[in-house]
Motif scaffolding. Structure first.
Motif, short mmCIF file in Angstrom:
data_model
loop_
_atom_site.label_atom_id
_atom_site.label_comp_id
_atom_site.label_asym_id
_atom_site.label_seq_id
_atom_site.Cartn_x
_atom_site.Cartn_y
_atom_site.Cartn_z
N ASP A 46 0.85 -1.18 0.00
CA ASP A 46 0.00 0.00 0.00
C ASP A 46 0.89 1.23 0.00
OD1 ASP A 46 -2.21 1.59 0.06
OD2 ASP A 46 -2.41 1.49 2.24
N SER A 47 1.22 1.69 -1.21
CA SER A 47 2.15 2.81 -1.31
C SER A 47 1.64 3.84 -2.31
CB SER A 47 3.52 2.30 -1.76
OG SER A 47 4.36 3.37 -2.03
N VAL A 48 1.55 5.07 -1.85
CA VAL A 48 1.11 6.17 -2.70
C VAL A 48 2.12 6.42 -3.82
CG1 VAL A 48 0.57 8.63 -2.75
CG2 VAL A 48 -0.19 7.23 -0.83
N SER A 49 3.42 6.23 -3.53
CA SER A 49 4.44 6.50 -4.53
C SER A 49 4.36 5.53 -5.70
CB SER A 49 5.84 6.46 -3.91
OG SER A 49 6.10 5.19 -3.38
N ILE A 50 3.99 4.27 -5.47
CA ILE A 50 3.85 3.30 -6.56
C ILE A 50 2.64 3.67 -7.42
CG2 ILE A 50 3.31 0.90 -7.13
CD1 ILE A 50 5.06 0.06 -4.80
N ILE A 51 1.55 4.04 -6.78
CA ILE A 51 0.36 4.46 -7.53
C ILE A 51 0.67 5.69 -8.36
CG2 ILE A 51 -2.00 5.34 -7.31
CD1 ILE A 51 -2.22 3.48 -4.81
N SER A 52 1.43 6.61 -7.81
CA SER A 52 1.84 7.80 -8.54
C SER A 52 2.72 7.43 -9.74
CB SER A 52 2.58 8.75 -7.61
OG SER A 52 3.06 9.85 -8.30
N LEU A 53 3.62 6.48 -9.53
CA LEU A 53 4.49 6.00 -10.61
C LEU A 53 3.67 5.36 -11.73
CD1 LEU A 53 7.35 5.50 -11.70
CD2 LEU A 53 7.39 3.40 -10.35
N ILE A 54 2.68 4.58 -11.36
CA ILE A 54 1.80 3.95 -12.36
C ILE A 54 1.10 5.03 -13.19
CG2 ILE A 54 -0.31 2.60 -12.68
CD1 ILE A 54 0.56 1.00 -10.15
N ASP A 55 0.57 6.03 -12.51
CA ASP A 55 -0.11 7.13 -13.22
C ASP A 55 0.84 7.84 -14.18
OD1 ASP A 55 -2.47 6.53 -11.93
OD2 ASP A 55 -2.23 8.09 -10.40
N ASN A 56 2.08 8.08 -13.74
CA ASN A 56 3.07 8.73 -14.60
C ASN A 56 3.40 7.88 -15.82
OD1 ASN A 56 3.25 10.92 -12.87
ND2 ASN A 56 5.07 10.17 -11.82
N LEU A 57 3.55 6.57 -15.64
CA LEU A 57 3.85 5.68 -16.76
C LEU A 57 2.69 5.65 -17.76
CD1 LEU A 57 5.63 2.73 -14.95
CD2 LEU A 57 6.66 4.34 -16.55
N LYS A 58 1.46 5.64 -17.25
CA LYS A 58 0.29 5.66 -18.13
C LYS A 58 0.24 6.96 -18.92
CE LYS A 58 -2.68 2.47 -15.59
NZ LYS A 58 -3.90 2.32 -14.78
N GLU A 59 0.60 8.05 -18.27
CA GLU A 59 0.64 9.36 -18.94
C GLU A 59 1.69 9.37 -20.05
OE1 GLU A 59 1.57 13.71 -17.30
OE2 GLU A 59 0.10 12.62 -16.10
N ILE A 60 2.86 8.78 -19.77
CA ILE A 60 3.92 8.69 -20.78
C ILE A 60 3.44 7.87 -21.96
CG2 ILE A 60 6.18 7.66 -21.28
CD1 ILE A 60 6.98 8.45 -18.37
N LYS A 61 2.81 6.74 -21.68
CA LYS A 61 2.32 5.88 -22.75
C LYS A 61 1.30 6.63 -23.61
CE LYS A 61 0.12 1.59 -23.87
NZ LYS A 61 -1.22 1.14 -23.78
N GLU A 62 0.38 7.31 -22.98
CA GLU A 62 -0.65 8.05 -23.72
C GLU A 62 -0.04 9.15 -24.58
OE1 GLU A 62 -4.43 8.56 -25.04
OE2 GLU A 62 -3.79 7.00 -23.65
N SER A 63 1.00 9.78 -24.10
CA SER A 63 1.62 10.89 -24.85
C SER A 63 2.39 10.39 -26.07
CB SER A 63 2.55 11.70 -23.94
OG SER A 63 3.71 10.95 -23.64
N GLN A 64 2.69 9.11 -26.13
CA GLN A 64 3.45 8.57 -27.26
C GLN A 64 2.55 8.10 -28.40
OE1 GLN A 64 5.82 5.78 -24.98
NE2 GLN A 64 7.62 7.04 -25.29
N LYS A 65 1.25 8.12 -28.19
CA LYS A 65 0.33 7.76 -29.26
C LYS A 65 0.47 8.76 -30.40
CE LYS A 65 -3.50 5.44 -26.99
NZ LYS A 65 -4.93 5.51 -26.69
N VAL A 66 0.34 8.26 -31.62
CA VAL A 66 0.38 9.15 -32.77
C VAL A 66 -1.03 9.33 -33.31
CG1 VAL A 66 2.75 8.61 -33.45
CG2 VAL A 66 0.90 7.20 -34.31
N THR A 67 -1.24 10.41 -34.02
CA THR A 67 -2.52 10.69 -34.66
C THR A 67 -2.33 10.56 -36.16
OG1 THR A 67 -3.08 12.20 -32.86
CG2 THR A 67 -4.37 12.39 -34.88
N VAL A 68 -3.18 9.75 -36.78
CA VAL A 68 -3.03 9.45 -38.21
C VAL A 68 -4.38 9.59 -38.92
CG1 VAL A 68 -1.09 7.87 -37.87
CG2 VAL A 68 -3.40 6.97 -37.83
N PRO A 69 -4.33 9.79 -40.25
CA PRO A 69 -5.58 9.81 -41.01
C PRO A 69 -6.25 8.43 -41.00
CG PRO A 69 -3.74 10.68 -42.31
CD PRO A 69 -3.16 10.09 -41.07
N GLN A 70 -7.53 8.39 -41.27
CA GLN A 70 -8.29 7.14 -41.25
C GLN A 70 -7.70 6.09 -42.19
OE1 GLN A 70 -11.14 6.29 -39.23
NE2 GLN A 70 -10.44 4.31 -39.97
N PHE A 71 -7.27 6.50 -43.39
CA PHE A 71 -6.76 5.52 -44.36
C PHE A 71 -5.47 4.85 -43.87
CE2 PHE A 71 -4.95 9.55 -45.77
CZ PHE A 71 -3.62 9.23 -46.01
#
Length: 171
Positions: free
Chosen positions: A18-43
């Protein structure tokens, strides 16, 4: 190990500790992952989805075929995107594979005939599957049209006509 694997490991660990720092780390990693998504045209998304299970082979075939098709001047929309210098196509496709992607939202347009005409709004009848001019639109009609939809329906001319008012709309 992929970023998702680290996130999953940390999520399992956070249950045990039960650690707040691990939960914070998880949130940061999810944020990093989301920021690496690219946006592309439908085709591009369509091309990728058909080939994602064997992306290496698909890219090899693409690189092999394009020069021959290019000489004949018969590139499809994806091939034109692929050879364009500004798209960084290899990097974009690999990033899509690793981090995910989002599809660009296409602009939508409202089309009206200028003047005092009562039925001046171009709508698409959802029940009858055709375009027509009407006074208003409601849930049985669609008012926002993409450029591609208009062009495929024979209304591409509206973008160049002085008697037509074309406005970008949010949907």
């Amino acid at each position: 190990m992929k970023l998702d694997d680290y996130i999953n490991k940390l999520e399992r660990l956070s249950i045990l500790v039960d650690s707040v720092s691990i939960i914070s780390l998880i949130d940061n990693l999810k944020e990093i992952k989301e920021s690496q998504k690219v946006t592309v045209p439908q085709f591009v998304a369509d091309w990728y989805e058909e080939r994602k299970d064997d992306l290496d082979t698909a890219l090899f075939r693409c690189v092999d075929i394009i020069p021959r098709v290019y000489e004949d001047g018969e590139l499809n929309q994806f091939q034109e995107w692929f050879v364009s210098d500004e798209n960084k196509s290899f990097q974009t496709l690999v990033n899509m594979h690793q981090f995910g992607y989002e599809v660009e939202k296409e602009k939508r347009y409202s089309v009206k005939i200028k003047g005092e005409i009562e039925e001046n709004l171009l709508v698409y009848g959802l029940g009858i599957n055709r375009y027509f001019f009407a006074r208003t639109y409601d849930s049985s009609k669609r008012n926002g049209h993409t450029r591609k939809e208009l062009e495929e329906a024979g209304f591409g001319w509206v973008f160049d006509c002085e008697g037509i008012e074309v406005e970008e709309v949010e949907e």
